[in-house]
Design a protein around this motif. Structure first.
Motif, PDB file in Angstrom:
ATOM      1  N   UNK A  77       0.747  -1.616   0.765  1.00 25.28           N
ATOM      2  CA  UNK A  77      -0.085   0.176  -0.332  1.00 25.28           C
ATOM      3  C   UNK A  77       0.770   1.640  -0.096  1.00 25.28           C
ATOM      4  N   UNK A  78       0.594   2.040  -0.661  1.00 23.00           N
ATOM      5  CA  UNK A  78       1.306   3.658  -0.328  1.00 23.00           C
ATOM      6  C   UNK A  78       0.505   3.899   0.197  1.00 23.00           C
ATOM      7  N   UNK A 115       4.918   2.570   2.802  1.00 20.82           N
ATOM      8  CA  UNK A 115       3.922   1.684   3.470  1.00 20.82           C
ATOM      9  C   UNK A 115       4.559   0.556   3.709  1.00 20.82           C
ATOM     10  N   UNK A 116       4.542   0.030   5.476  1.00 19.10           N
ATOM     11  CA  UNK A 116       5.068  -0.831   5.861  1.00 19.10           C
ATOM     12  C   UNK A 116       4.384  -2.002   5.684  1.00 19.10           C
ATOM     13  N   UNK A 157      -6.515 -12.294   0.422  1.00 22.66           N
ATOM     14  CA  UNK A 157      -7.391 -11.820   1.279  1.00 22.66           C
ATOM     15  C   UNK A 157      -7.229 -11.043   2.128  1.00 22.66           C
ATOM     16  N   UNK A 158      -6.518 -11.333   3.070  1.00 19.94           N
ATOM     17  CA  UNK A 158      -6.684 -10.078   4.306  1.00 19.94           C
ATOM     18  C   UNK A 158      -5.448  -8.465   3.862  1.00 19.94           C
ATOM     19  N   UNK A 159      -5.840  -7.710   4.646  1.00 20.61           N
ATOM     20  CA  UNK A 159      -5.727  -6.798   4.572  1.00 20.61           C
ATOM     21  C   UNK A 159      -4.793  -6.311   5.873  1.00 20.61           C
ATOM     22  N   UNK A 160      -3.625  -5.003   5.674  1.00 17.54           N
ATOM     23  CA  UNK A 160      -2.543  -4.731   6.405  1.00 17.54           C
ATOM     24  C   UNK A 160      -1.665  -5.762   7.044  1.00 17.54           C
ATOM     25  N   UNK A 161      -1.441  -6.912   6.295  1.00 16.04           N
ATOM     26  CA  UNK A 161      -0.534  -7.317   6.598  1.00 16.04           C
ATOM     27  C   UNK A 161       0.713  -6.772   5.955  1.00 16.04           C
TER      28      UNK A 161
END
Length: 83
Positions: free
Chosen positions: A16-17, A27-28, A36-40
């Motif tokens: 993600x940016x 981003x980190x 389909x998981x976000x915020x890995x």
């Protein structure tokens, strides 16, 4: 833990940016296409779906995306000039 086998180095990981001060910044974290998981986070330990990201494939994908964007921008300019 092998430092190379992290989520951030997987071909299924989409980083993600964010836009800060009119610049695009990495981003980190991102998400996994397979799970389909976000915020890995980029430094998460890999899962059983992990595959090494291939820079050649990545560069090819980027070039294709840029060609598509150029075509779309040309189409938008054509539409805007047809008032």
């Amino acid at each position: 833990m092998d430092i190379k086998n992290l989520c951030g180095n997987c071909k299924h990981f989409n980083r993600h940016y964010v836009i800060r001060k009119e610049r695009l910044k990495k981003t980190g974290f991102g998400h996994c296409v397979c799970k389909a998981k976000l915020h890995i986070y980029t430094d998460n330990k890999h899962c059983d779906k992990w595959e090494q990201a291939d820079s050649t494939t990545l560069n090819k994908d980027i070039k294709e995306a840029l060609k598509d964007m150029a075509k779309q921008l040309t189409d938008i300019l054509l539409i805007l000039n047809c008032d």
